[in-house]
Design a protein around this motif. Structure first.
Motif, PDB file in Angstrom:
ATOM      1  N   UNK A  61     -90.710 -72.971  54.057  1.00 39.98           N
ATOM      2  CA  UNK A  61     -91.404 -71.710  54.293  1.00 39.98           C
ATOM      3  C   UNK A  61     -92.903 -71.828  54.056  1.00 39.98           C
ATOM      4  N   UNK A  62     -93.461 -73.006  54.303  1.00 34.37           N
ATOM      5  CA  UNK A  62     -94.883 -73.224  54.005  1.00 34.37           C
ATOM      6  C   UNK A  62     -95.786 -72.256  54.760  1.00 34.37           C
ATOM      7  N   UNK A  63     -95.519 -72.045  56.039  1.00 32.78           N
ATOM      8  CA  UNK A  63     -96.380 -71.172  56.835  1.00 32.78           C
ATOM      9  C   UNK A  63     -96.300 -69.732  56.336  1.00 32.78           C
ATOM     10  N   UNK A  64     -95.099 -69.264  56.070  1.00 32.79           N
ATOM     11  CA  UNK A  64     -94.915 -67.888  55.617  1.00 32.79           C
ATOM     12  C   UNK A  64     -95.533 -67.676  54.238  1.00 32.79           C
ATOM     13  N   UNK A  77     -93.796 -80.997  57.783  1.00 38.31           N
ATOM     14  CA  UNK A  77     -94.034 -82.101  58.708  1.00 38.31           C
ATOM     15  C   UNK A  77     -93.395 -81.889  60.070  1.00 38.31           C
ATOM     16  N   UNK A  78     -92.521 -80.890  60.185  1.00 42.77           N
ATOM     17  CA  UNK A  78     -91.878 -80.632  61.479  1.00 42.77           C
ATOM     18  C   UNK A  78     -92.202 -79.248  62.033  1.00 42.77           C
ATOM     19  N   UNK A  79     -92.903 -78.440  61.261  1.00 40.83           N
ATOM     20  CA  UNK A  79     -93.276 -77.106  61.722  1.00 40.83           C
ATOM     21  C   UNK A  79     -94.195 -77.221  62.934  1.00 40.83           C
ATOM     22  N   UNK A  80     -93.922 -76.437  63.959  1.00 36.97           N
ATOM     23  CA  UNK A  80     -94.769 -76.515  65.144  1.00 36.97           C
ATOM     24  C   UNK A  80     -96.116 -75.860  64.884  1.00 36.97           C
ATOM     25  N   UNK A  81     -97.112 -76.321  65.592  1.00 33.65           N
ATOM     26  CA  UNK A  81     -98.425 -75.693  65.484  1.00 33.65           C
ATOM     27  C   UNK A  81     -98.362 -74.227  65.908  1.00 33.65           C
TER      28      UNK A  81
END
Length: 256
Positions: A149-152, A97-101
């Protein structure tokens, strides 16, 4: 390089392209192929490093035009490619919810889309020559969820699926496609994330707040540990191995 490193005589004279060859695992892989007598060409976005014992070209894998132009130059020199290694990867941390686009897209662009761009330039050549090996360096994070680490994790899982699909497409041509998935490895990326020895020790013991188990073998991997697996998968000794994902993490993911 470990004193017990294997020798693969069938790699002598092979033409090898290593993406992500300027540092870390990619640099180690490229240098190890050289010790086997292979011809090595490296791609990297940060290619301004001194004293590489192989050709290192500035190529940003997230830029399709750069990838296409560099691969066309290589194919004009000689159309053959025996081994393609993709060791490019970046890590961006943050709760979903806080990861940047920007960080989300960076992980997907570098870790997955770059591999797709690279494969598109070589699949037809592999089909024509009817031999070759493709090895992607993924991560054990493709197999287990990690807090922050959702994006990774998503990008590495996508890379694994891409590799398997391409492996199916190339199997009929005698071309093998596999992954090596390291856990915590002593590279510049890990040291930037865990700069102190105390922080690295916590990795060995486990991070309960991230639901991350420790490492049963009680040590970090070295780049040579990962390069050992890459060279094996590229060699004739792995001639009947394809569509596999070899997890090298000291037992950290247990059943992966």
């Amino acid at each position: 390089m470990s004193a017990s490193a294997a020798t693969y005589n069938d790699l002598v004279g092979k033409r090898v392209l290593v993406a992500g060859a300027a540092s870390g695992i990619g640099r180690c892989v490229a240098e190890r192929f050289l010790t086997q007598g292979a011809e090595v060409i490296g791609f990297d976005r940060d290619a301004d490093v001194a004293d590489t014992p192989f050709r290192l070209w500035t190529v940003d894998l997230t830029k399709h035009e750069q990838v296409a132009e560099a691969c066309a130059r290589l194919q004009a020199e000689a159309p053959r490619l025996d081994v393609l290694v993709n060791a490019v990867g970046i890590l961006r941390l943050g709760q979903t919810d806080s990861l940047t686009l920007e960080d989300w897209h960076a992980c997907l662009d570098v870790n997955v889309t770059g591999a797709f761009y690279l494969l598109r330039q070589w699949i037809s050549q592999f089909q024509r020559q009817r031999h070759g090996a493709v090895i992607h360096v993924s991560s054990n994070a493709a197999h287990v969820p990690r807090v922050g680490m959702a994006a990774y994790c998503a990008s590495k899982a996508a890379l694994a699926s891409l590799s398997h699909c391409v492996g199916l497409e190339l199997a009929a041509y005698g071309v093998r496609c596999n992954l090596v998935s390291p856990g915590s490895t002593d590279t510049p990326m890990l040291r930037s994330m865990c700069p102190s020895s105390a922080e690295r020790q916590r990795l060995l013991e486990g991070l309960a707040e991230q639901y991350k188990l420790g490492i049963p073998l009680g040590k970090l991997a070295t780049p040579d540990d990962i390069a050992d697996a890459v060279l094996f998968l590229a060699s004739a000794q792995a001639g009947h191995i394809t569509l596999r994902d070899l997890v090298i993490d000291g037992g950290a993911t247990l059943s992966a």
